[in-house]
Design a protein around this motif. Structure first.
Motif, PDB file in Angstrom:
ATOM      1  N   GLY A 138      -3.945   4.819  -0.285  1.00 46.63           N
ATOM      2  CA  GLY A 138      -3.226   5.665   0.674  1.00 46.63           C
ATOM      3  C   GLY A 138      -2.254   6.624   0.018  1.00 46.63           C
ATOM      4  O   GLY A 138      -1.459   7.270   0.700  1.00 46.63           O
ATOM      5  N   ILE A 139      -2.315   6.715  -1.295  1.00 42.48           N
ATOM      6  CA  ILE A 139      -1.308   7.537  -1.980  1.00 42.48           C
ATOM      7  C   ILE A 139      -1.450   9.019  -1.628  1.00 42.48           C
ATOM      8  O   ILE A 139      -2.537   9.579  -1.698  1.00 42.48           O
ATOM      9  N   VAL A 140      -0.327   9.597  -1.214  1.00 40.96           N
ATOM     10  CA  VAL A 140      -0.275  11.029  -0.894  1.00 40.96           C
ATOM     11  C   VAL A 140       0.318  11.771  -2.086  1.00 40.96           C
ATOM     12  O   VAL A 140      -0.044  12.895  -2.384  1.00 40.96           O
ATOM     13  N   LEU A 141       1.238  11.097  -2.755  1.00 39.31           N
ATOM     14  CA  LEU A 141       1.914  11.714  -3.881  1.00 39.31           C
ATOM     15  C   LEU A 141       1.999  10.704  -5.015  1.00 39.31           C
ATOM     16  O   LEU A 141       2.432   9.570  -4.807  1.00 39.31           O
ATOM     17  N   LEU A 142       1.582  11.121  -6.176  1.00 34.77           N
ATOM     18  CA  LEU A 142       1.679  10.260  -7.352  1.00 34.77           C
ATOM     19  C   LEU A 142       2.272  11.064  -8.486  1.00 34.77           C
ATOM     20  O   LEU A 142       1.746  12.112  -8.865  1.00 34.77           O
ATOM     21  N   ASP A 143       3.408  10.587  -8.996  1.00 30.64           N
ATOM     22  CA  ASP A 143       3.996  11.225 -10.169  1.00 30.64           C
ATOM     23  C   ASP A 143       4.142  10.167 -11.253  1.00 30.64           C
ATOM     24  O   ASP A 143       5.014   9.303 -11.179  1.00 30.64           O
ATOM     25  N   ILE A 144       3.245  10.225 -12.227  1.00 32.80           N
ATOM     26  CA  ILE A 144       3.355   9.307 -13.373  1.00 32.80           C
ATOM     27  C   ILE A 144       3.454  10.137 -14.647  1.00 32.80           C
ATOM     28  O   ILE A 144       2.918   9.789 -15.683  1.00 32.80           O
ATOM     29  N   ASN A 200       0.850  -1.188   0.000  1.00 30.96           N
ATOM     30  CA  ASN A 200       0.000   0.000   0.000  1.00 30.96           C
ATOM     31  C   ASN A 200       0.880   1.230   0.000  1.00 30.96           C
ATOM     32  O   ASN A 200       1.386   1.647   1.032  1.00 30.96           O
ATOM     33  N   LEU A 201       1.054   1.823  -1.160  1.00 28.98           N
ATOM     34  CA  LEU A 201       2.029   2.902  -1.303  1.00 28.98           C
ATOM     35  C   LEU A 201       1.501   4.234  -0.790  1.00 28.98           C
ATOM     36  O   LEU A 201       0.297   4.489  -0.792  1.00 28.98           O
ATOM     37  N   GLN A 202       2.448   5.065  -0.348  1.00 27.13           N
ATOM     38  CA  GLN A 202       2.110   6.448   0.006  1.00 27.13           C
ATOM     39  C   GLN A 202       2.727   7.430  -0.989  1.00 27.13           C
ATOM     40  O   GLN A 202       2.062   8.306  -1.488  1.00 27.13           O
ATOM     41  N   LEU A 203       4.018   7.244  -1.253  1.00 27.37           N
ATOM     42  CA  LEU A 203       4.682   8.093  -2.236  1.00 27.37           C
ATOM     43  C   LEU A 203       5.076   7.236  -3.432  1.00 27.37           C
ATOM     44  O   LEU A 203       5.812   6.262  -3.286  1.00 27.37           O
ATOM     45  N   THR A 204       4.588   7.608  -4.586  1.00 27.25           N
ATOM     46  CA  THR A 204       4.831   6.818  -5.785  1.00 27.25           C
ATOM     47  C   THR A 204       5.360   7.724  -6.881  1.00 27.25           C
ATOM     48  O   THR A 204       4.645   8.591  -7.375  1.00 27.25           O
ATOM     49  N   ARG A 205       6.621   7.549  -7.189  1.00 27.88           N
ATOM     50  CA  ARG A 205       7.216   8.378  -8.233  1.00 27.88           C
ATOM     51  C   ARG A 205       7.708   7.474  -9.349  1.00 27.88           C
ATOM     52  O   ARG A 205       8.662   6.719  -9.166  1.00 27.88           O
ATOM     53  N   LEU A 206       7.040   7.568 -10.479  1.00 29.15           N
ATOM     54  CA  LEU A 206       7.392   6.717 -11.614  1.00 29.15           C
ATOM     55  C   LEU A 206       7.535   7.566 -12.874  1.00 29.15           C
ATOM     56  O   LEU A 206       7.234   7.128 -13.977  1.00 29.15           O
ATOM     57  N   ALA A 207       8.009   8.793 -12.702  1.00 26.41           N
ATOM     58  CA  ALA A 207       8.135   9.704 -13.844  1.00 26.41           C
ATOM     59  C   ALA A 207       9.083   9.123 -14.887  1.00 26.41           C
ATOM     60  O   ALA A 207      10.128   8.570 -14.548  1.00 26.41           O
TER      61      ALA A 207
END
Ligand SMILES: *[C@@H]1O[C@H](CO)[C@@H](O)[C@H](O)[C@H]1NC(C)=O
Ligand SMILES: *[C@@H]1O[C@H](CO)[C@@H](O)[C@H](O)[C@H]1NC(C)=O
Ligand SMILES: *[C@@H]1O[C@H](CO)[C@@H](O)[C@H](O)[C@H]1NC(C)=O
Ligand SMILES: *[C@@H]1O[C@H](CO)[C@@H](O)[C@H](O)[C@H]1NC(C)=O
Ligand SMILES: *[C@@H]1O[C@H](CO)[C@@H](O)[C@H](O)[C@H]1NC(C)=O
Ligand SMILES: *[C@@H]1O[C@H](CO)[C@@H](O)[C@H](O)[C@H]1NC(C)=O
Ligand SMILES: *[C@@H]1O[C@H](CO)[C@@H](O)[C@H](O)[C@H]1NC(C)=O
Ligand SMILES: *[C@@H]1O[C@H](CO)[C@@H](O)[C@H](O)[C@H]1NC(C)=O
Length: 510
Positions: free
Chosen positions: A452-458, A428-435
């Motif tokens: 639960g994601i707080v930050l998502l960068d796709i 269960n991710l909170q910060l997900t950066r996959l730019a």
């Protein structure tokens, strides 16, 4: 009861002294003194009396809300006592323990009062985070019974207080805990020699003190006296000296050595291997060059290793071979970001399943990410951003990562995350950066479970799709969404208004 009448009930003269202290307090938003009325001052909040003699022995008015005050930087002291520290405390001749810490405005930019140096029986003095400024009174050197002294000014980087000459410290031989973080000691030329006269020190915190090592370097003094020192923090100073041939490496009882941002240069010292009790080593943000020493392998208790922003300039597999693996307690945190490390894979990493943080960003790592990374079951934080990794990340890479909270795979050389459309992630991710990873062209369905994601960068992830209907609810608690350089078709704009996003970057919502 008259003075010394016993039974722990309050002595009138000391009650009067406490009331005088209270009278000098102009505001008490946290109601620390709310119970300071009535006859028996030994019952008042924060006051403790000797059970037999009734003398006040302890005054603890520390402010619990200090952390909150740190956060609300522009509103310091919301919960702090305001006013003056009355010298009526001198009428508490048996006071051993005084704690006023965290009352962020009580010092009000004035110096620490000199009369503190006359509270002769003090063993414990905590005046941290009171917003003092000016000279630290050398009278504190009269407190010859002190075991614990904390005058860390809280917002350490301000360096509002100073001591040009710390020789007064040498008159406190019982000190076990000394924290002078943020006290400007840049003029204290003989600080190393002075500290060497405190053989009982267990904890020494001198973060942001403007210390320079110019004067003591030439002596290459080994601190033979500090045989009990377990924790040392010299971060954010201007040591401006080579890491090798330093007196630090004689401190063989250290469990925690923290010297980030202290202008250490040269190479890593072999003597590091002598510090076999070390659990925490932080040499990050220095200018140390070259591979870590093979002797580090002997530091069996090492759990937390922070080396980011140095110039290791070597192969990651060699580096990993030099990490200790001699105990069941293996490394938990390893930060090696921006250390100029190279290598073709992370293959050799797969042993330490105790790792919870692996930070390798801004390096020159190449090749594919090994599938064995999925066996690091305790991993919560993985960063491989700004490397040159290629190839495919599949379900198998994530197989055992049940504790993963933060992942950053951004800006590699065409890393692709390709999973089955019905894949259920174990985490269960909170910060997900996959730019700049390849996730598309379809919008990745597995993100649906990541509520639960707080930050998502796709951003720039090759997605060309209709925004799925669940997008708005799944990410309704997110604070930062970056889907720019993707082509997303918004199907229902109405739900937009219910979201609390603070930042939303999107170049091509159609
Ligand atoms: C101590 O307290 C007890 C009752 O709590 C009382 O009987 C006694 O007289 C007190 N002694 C003194 C010295 O005040
Ligand atoms: C306390 O310390 C100061 C400065 O170090 C010194 O001048 C003074 O004599 C000392 N006072 C007593 C009572 O020892
Ligand atoms: C620290 O003290 C030195 C003089 O001892 C002074 O030159 C310097 O500006 C001070 N640093 C700060 C941040 O106040
Ligand atoms: C060690 O500490 C004692 C005081 O406890 C002092 O007399 C002695 O000079 C110190 N040794 C060194 C090498 O500084
Ligand atoms: C510390 O390490 C150096 C080099 O690894 C070694 O020569 C020396 O004997 C060690 N000193 C102690 C006290 O263990
Ligand atoms: C990284 O190492 C190379 C040599 O391998 C060197 O030329 C370069 O300056 C280093 N980069 C940094 C940022 O130190
Ligand atoms: C420790 O590391 C050495 C060299 O890298 C390796 O040969 C050995 O198998 C490792 N031991 C354990 C218990 O992992
Ligand atoms: C993983 O973390 C748990 C809980 O902190 C700990 O008990 C366990 O020993 C860790 N696993 C390894 C292999 O270190």
């Amino acid at each position: 009861a008259s003075a010394g009448s016993g039974n722990g009930s309050c002595i009138p003269a000391e009650r009067a002294a406490l009331l005088a202290f209270k009278a000098a307090i102009t505001s008490d938003p946290a109601n620390l003194l709310g119970s300071w009325h009535g006859h028996d001052c030994c019952q008042w909040g924060g006051v403790r009396c000797h059970s037999r003699t009734g003398h006040v022995v302890k005054l603890d008015l520390h402010n619990e809300f200090v952390q909150e005050d740190y956060a609300s930087f522009w509103f310091p002291g919301n919960h702090s006592l305001h006013g003056q520290i009355s010298c009526s405390l001198l009428a508490l001749p048996h006071l051993k323990h005084l704690n006023l810490s965290g009352n962020m405005v009580l010092g009000d930019g004035r110096p620490i009062p000199e009369f503190m140096g006359s509270l002769r029986r003090l063993t414990h003095l905590d005046l941290s985070s009171l917003n003092f400024s000016g000279r630290v009174p050398p009278q504190l050197g009269n407190l010859s019974k002190l075991v614990y002294l904390d005058i860390n000014c809280g917002r350490t980087s301000d360096m509002m207080t100073y001591s040009m000459d710390i020789s007064w410290l040498a008159r406190l031989p019982s000190l076990k805990h000394l924290d002078m973080g943020g006290v400007n000691l840049s003029a204290a030329v003989d600080w190393v020699q002075t500290l060497n006269k405190l053989p009982n020190l267990v904890v020494l915190e001198l973060n942001y003190c403007g210390l320079n090592d110019y004067y003591s370097r030439s002596t290459s003094l080994l601190l033979h006296n500090l045989t009990l020192l377990g924790e040392l923090d010299l971060s954010n100073n201007h040591l401006n000296s080579p890491a090798v041939k330093n007196w630090l490496w004689g401190l063989t009882s250290l469990k925690s050595l923290i010297i980030y941002g202290a202008e250490l240069g040269g190479t890593f010292p072999h003597e590091l291997g002598n510090l076999t009790l070390l659990q925490t080593l932080d040499l990050s943000f220095n200018d140390i060059k070259g591979m870590i020493p093979a002797s580090l392998k002997k530091v069996c208790n090492l759990r937390y290793l922070y080396l980011e922003v140095n110039n290791i300039d070597g192969d990651i597999s060699e580096l990993i071979q030099r990490l200790p693996n001699c105990s069941s307690k293996n490394l938990q945190v390893q930060t090696l970001g921006e250390t100029n490390i190279t290598g073709t894979t992370l293959q050799s990493l797969v042993n330490p399943s105790s790792l919870n943080t692996l930070e390798l960003s801004f390096n020159h790592l190449r090749g594919s990410v090994p599938v064995e990374i999925g066996t690091l079951t305790n991993l919560t934080n993985l960063s491989l951003k700004f490397n040159k990794h290629t190839g495919v990340i599949s379900e198998d890479h994530f197989a055992g990562l049940t504790n993963l909270k933060e992942i950053d795979l951004s800006y590699n050389n065409g890393l692709a995350v390709i999973v089955d459309s019905d894949w259920e992630p174990p985490f269960n991710l909170q910060l997900t950066r996959l730019a700049s990873c390849h996730l598309g062209p379809q919008f990745p369905k597995w993100l649906r479970s990541q509520k639960g994601i707080v930050l998502l960068d796709i951003s720039n992830a090759g997605i060309i799709d209709r925004i799925p209907y669940w997008f708005w609810t799944t990410f309704s608690d997110a604070q930062f969404l970056n889907v720019s350089f993707t082509k997303l078709v918004v199907s229902c704009l109405l739900i937009w208004t219910s979201c609390q996003w603070k930042y939303f970057f999107s170049s091509q919502i159609i």
